[in-house]
Design a protein around this motif. Structure first.
Motif, PDB file in Angstrom:
ATOM      1  N   ARG A  52      -6.993 -10.212 -19.908  1.00 38.76           N
ATOM      2  CA  ARG A  52      -6.788  -9.813 -18.513  1.00 38.76           C
ATOM      3  C   ARG A  52      -7.259 -10.931 -17.578  1.00 38.76           C
ATOM      4  O   ARG A  52      -6.645 -11.170 -16.534  1.00 38.76           O
ATOM      5  N   LEU A 101      -4.595 -13.506 -17.266  1.00 34.14           N
ATOM      6  CA  LEU A 101      -3.491 -13.032 -16.430  1.00 34.14           C
ATOM      7  C   LEU A 101      -3.826 -13.149 -14.940  1.00 34.14           C
ATOM      8  O   LEU A 101      -3.028 -13.682 -14.159  1.00 34.14           O
ATOM      9  N   LEU A 102      -4.988 -12.653 -14.549  1.00 32.12           N
ATOM     10  CA  LEU A 102      -5.347 -12.667 -13.135  1.00 32.12           C
ATOM     11  C   LEU A 102      -5.635 -14.078 -12.640  1.00 32.12           C
ATOM     12  O   LEU A 102      -5.281 -14.434 -11.515  1.00 32.12           O
ATOM     13  N   SER A 119       4.246 -16.968 -10.942  1.00 36.80           N
ATOM     14  CA  SER A 119       3.187 -16.534 -10.034  1.00 36.80           C
ATOM     15  C   SER A 119       2.823 -17.606  -9.014  1.00 36.80           C
ATOM     16  O   SER A 119       2.290 -17.298  -7.950  1.00 36.80           O
ATOM     17  N   TYR A 168      -1.144  -4.681  -6.397  1.00 40.85           N
ATOM     18  CA  TYR A 168      -0.914  -5.119  -7.781  1.00 40.85           C
ATOM     19  C   TYR A 168      -0.142  -6.444  -7.794  1.00 40.85           C
ATOM     20  O   TYR A 168      -0.505  -7.392  -8.511  1.00 40.85           O
ATOM     21  N   ARG A 221      -2.229  -9.589  -6.148  1.00 40.87           N
ATOM     22  CA  ARG A 221      -3.270 -10.213  -6.967  1.00 40.87           C
ATOM     23  C   ARG A 221      -2.694 -11.042  -8.096  1.00 40.87           C
ATOM     24  O   ARG A 221      -3.238 -12.104  -8.461  1.00 40.87           O
ATOM     25  N   ARG A 222      -1.590 -10.605  -8.665  1.00 40.11           N
ATOM     26  CA  ARG A 222      -1.016 -11.304  -9.806  1.00 40.11           C
ATOM     27  C   ARG A 222      -0.059 -12.419  -9.418  1.00 40.11           C
ATOM     28  O   ARG A 222      -0.012 -13.445 -10.096  1.00 40.11           O
TER      29      ARG A 222
END
Length: 382
Positions: A19, A22-23, A116, A337, A340-341
């Protein structure tokens, strides 16, 4: 997430995605220290430096809406990969994602990371002060100097080559961000107590005129910079050969492989169950919303993407049927959601600051119009 630069067939050095991977942190998007928000510094005359657009602009009215935040990545990606061929060629030949696919090391995390950074690295130019915008534009210009090639399309050598840092391609990279931004806003943004609807002709022209500041920042040719929707339409006609539908533009000149298919094969080959952490938000930003997003785009743009008449009609219908889902996706929990990503912590701070400034400016403008009375009140930007 790190990968090894190895030959074809080698496995990536890191398989599992956490995680935290990912972030990510600000480092994924930040390049010159913490960006200064628009209005966070002063011009030489001691007035607030609002950057390229500023509060009360139509550009901010469009950009700051949750629907734009949620759907911009999908719109930009589909237009640049399936619409404007020089961008596709640059991704095919020079993008790290394509390079890693040829090496055999590409993973879903690489693909997610690439998407992203799209909006998150552009937000400082749209929402920062002038210095912040200039620094990020300079950085991207330096990176894009490496995106140069002699062949846009192997089947159409007459198109010549591409150069992402030169005026023509820099201009269209910016326009294929801003024009899709307007279209997804008009198609999916619930506002004013109404269903999504188009801006007025004057507001649409104002949006295009304001976009000129961004085009100048990236080095677009002054003679091509549009100031109205009609001029933008004429610009598409002028460069129509670069938007013609083509399947061979995906062909890597040196190997004859389809770069997009190669990317997909490599990601599947290197797949690990933990990669779902990246695959799910990636799909929510691309393939799962692609058809309705295409339906929100101009008819000529859908033609340039090679849509058949049947699929074209399906896309337009999908954009209408998608509205209940679009409403849900632009509500607070899902917007956070996505932010942030796909946008990152710095962009969140820039966005929150810009929204406060924009709302205050519109409130002050409305109060001024109320005091002035209807006969003397100026037309609001949006």
């Amino acid at each position: 997430m790190s990968t090894v630069a190895a030959g074809r067939g080698r496995k990536p050095a890191k398989v599992k995605i956490t995680r935290e991977d990912l972030l990510g942190t600000e480092r994924r998007w930040r390049r010159f220290g913490e960006p200064t928000p628009a209005g966070g510094s002063l011009n030489e005359d001691s007035t607030p430096d609002h950057g390229l657009f500023g509060p009360g602009s139509v550009a901010w009215e469009v950009l700051l809406h949750p629907a734009t935040i949620v759907f911009l990545n999908a719109a930009q990606s589909v237009v640049q990969i399936k619409g404007y061929n020089p961008v596709n060629a640059g991704l095919r030949d020079r993008d790290p994602m394509s390079r890693k696919a040829r090496e055999g090391t590409l993973t879903m995390m690489d693909v997610f990371d690439r998407l992203s950074r799209n909006s998150g690295m552009h937000a400082p130019m749209w929402l920062g002060d002038s210095k912040t915008a200039r620094l990020m534009a300079k950085h991207l210009h330096t990176i894009h100097k490496k995106v140069v090639g002699d062949v846009i399309d192997t089947a159409r050598p007459e198109l010549g080559g591409y150069d992402a840092s030169e005026p023509r391609d820099a201009m269209w990279a910016a326009l294929t961000e801003m024009h899709p931004m307007l279209r997804v806003y008009e198609a999916f943004a619930f506002r004013d107590g109404r269903l999504p609807h188009r801006l007025s002709p004057a507001q649409r022209d104002q949006f295009i005129a304001e976009t000129g500041a961004y085009l100048r920042l990236v080095g677009a040719p002054e003679e091509d910079i549009p100031t109205t929707m009609a001029e933008l339409g004429a610009l598409y006609e002028k460069y129509a050969d670069l938007f013609e539908p083509s399947k061979t533009v995906y062909t890597i000149p040196d190997t004859g492989e389809d770069w997009f298919k190669l990317v997909m094969r490599t990601v599947v080959k290197n797949f690990h169950i933990s990669h779902l952490r990246a695959a799910i938000p990636y799909a929510l930003q691309t393939s799962l919303v692609e058809l309705p997003v295409m339906g929100a785009l101009p008819a000529k743009m859908r033609t340039s993407m090679g849509l058949s008449p049947r699929r074209d009609k399906a896309a337009v219908l999908a954009a209408k049927l998608f509205l209940p889902v679009a409403w849900l996706m632009q509500q607070g929990p899902y917007e956070r959601y996505v932010l942030r990503r796909m946008w990152g912590p710095d962009s969140i701070r820039l966005l929150e600051s810009a929204r406060r400034l924009h709302e205050r400016t519109l409130a002050e403008r409305a109060m001024g119009q109320l005091i002035a009375g209807p006969a003397e009140a100026p037309t609001p930007a949006a």
